[in-house]
Design a protein around this motif. Structure first.
Motif, PDB file in Angstrom:
ATOM      1  N   CYS A   1      19.756  79.394  18.572  1.00  0.00           N
ATOM      2  CA  CYS A   1      19.117  78.132  18.249  1.00  0.00           C
ATOM      3  C   CYS A   1      19.935  77.122  19.194  1.00  0.00           C
ATOM      4  O   CYS A   1      20.936  76.987  19.509  1.00  0.00           O
ATOM      5  CB  CYS A   1      19.797  77.906  16.842  1.00  0.00           C
TER       6      CYS A   1
ATOM      7  N   CYS B   1      22.737  74.956  16.947  1.00  0.00           N
ATOM      8  CA  CYS B   1      23.766  75.316  16.457  1.00  0.00           C
ATOM      9  C   CYS B   1      24.164  76.751  16.872  1.00  0.00           C
ATOM     10  O   CYS B   1      24.995  77.607  16.586  1.00  0.00           O
ATOM     11  CB  CYS B   1      23.655  75.543  14.800  1.00  0.00           C
TER      12      CYS B   1
ATOM     13  N   CYS C   1      16.387  76.710  15.024  1.00  0.00           N
ATOM     14  CA  CYS C   1      16.526  77.431  13.615  1.00  0.00           C
ATOM     15  C   CYS C   1      15.731  76.740  12.442  1.00  0.00           C
ATOM     16  O   CYS C   1      15.778  75.630  12.636  1.00  0.00           O
ATOM     17  CB  CYS C   1      17.743  78.062  13.364  1.00  0.00           C
TER      18      CYS C   1
HETATM   19 ZN    ZN Z   1      20.239  76.016  14.120  1.00  0.00          ZN
END
Ligand code: ZN
Length: 264
Positions: A48, A51, A63
């Protein structure tokens, strides 16, 4: 040679032609130099862009959790007219929203196979046009914030498209000078009354030159449907790599994917 990492959109540098850099976890590879070489792309997983999670990418490199929570994935990124920061209203994270929305924005005309209208933050010029594969671009207004630019775009998109048709963009072989200034004059009457003072009359048309020849066939593949692809790179336009035989991949649409890139 073999590289592995997280895909981010290609970095670009204006030039004749435009220079492209594949960004794999911060390793920058000049893609122009790879034209004529065989490349193998293999999808290995996800990371992602927000994150770092290895959950599948949901949209725009995020995500699912980040797509619905990150201020960088909020709806105002796609729809500037929904901006609220100029009213002092927070959506997801006010500090980030102020930075994005309360900055000068440019409303522009661009030719990507059709003449379209678009909005971008001023500091994203000319990157935004290159990412879309525009061959001509012309700023027509400069506003103080994202909301104003979004409102102008809303008024103009009743008369011009606001989306890039990627197939037309990839197929386009327009060689002559297209006079976007004519379009600027034509759409002037649709410019919202209250934003007339943002209208700009005397910007020059920017012409963008890609290392690209129009392919005979457009057949776009993704690493979802084709986790391994090998082919000879013959050109680059927008965020698309064009391979011999008429196979194209949109690198930007794979942000947050991880891949191995082999060069033969
Ligand atoms: Zn994420």
């Amino acid at each position: 040679m073999k590289f592995h990492g997280q895909i981010l959109k290609m970095r670009t540098e204006i030039g004749t032609p435009i220079q492209y850099y594949m960004n794999l976890s911060g390793d920058m590879l000049n893609v122009n130099l790879l034209i004529g070489r065989s490349l193998k792309l293999s999808h290995t997983g996800y990371e992602c862009v927000n994150c770092g999670s290895s959950q599948p990418v949901y949209r725009m490199g995020f995500c699912k959790k980040c797509f619905f929570e990150s201020p960088y994935a909020s709806e105002t990124i796609i729809r500037p007219e929904l901006s609220r920061a100029h009213l002092g209203e927070e959506e997801r994270n006010f500090e980030v929203e102020k930075k994005i929305q309360l900055a000068p924005h440019i409303v522009y005309l661009a030719y990507t196979g059709d003449v379209k209208v678009g909005v971008t933050r001023e500091h994203q010029v000319p990157t935004r046009w290159i990412d879309q594969g525009a061959t001509f671009a012309l700023p027509i207004a400069k506003t103080e914030n994202r909301y104003e630019a979004g409102m102008i775009e809303m008024a103009l998109k009743n008369h011009l498209p606001d989306k890039t048709n990627y197939r037309k963009m990839l197929q386009d072989d327009y060689e002559d000078d297209l006079d976007l200034a004519d379009f600027r004059e034509k759409i002037k009457e649709y410019f919202p009354e209250e934003y007339q003072n943002f209208f700009r009359h005397d910007d020059e048309i920017i012409r963008l030159d890609y290392p690209y020849d129009t392919p005979e066939k457009i057949s776009v593949f993704s690493l979802d449907k084709q986790p391994e692809f090998e082919g000879k790179l013959i050109g680059i336009k927008g965020q698309y790599l064009n391979f011999e035989g008429g196979n194209q991949i949109n690198i930007r649409a794979h942000e947050g994917y991880t891949m191995t890139l082999e060069i033969f």
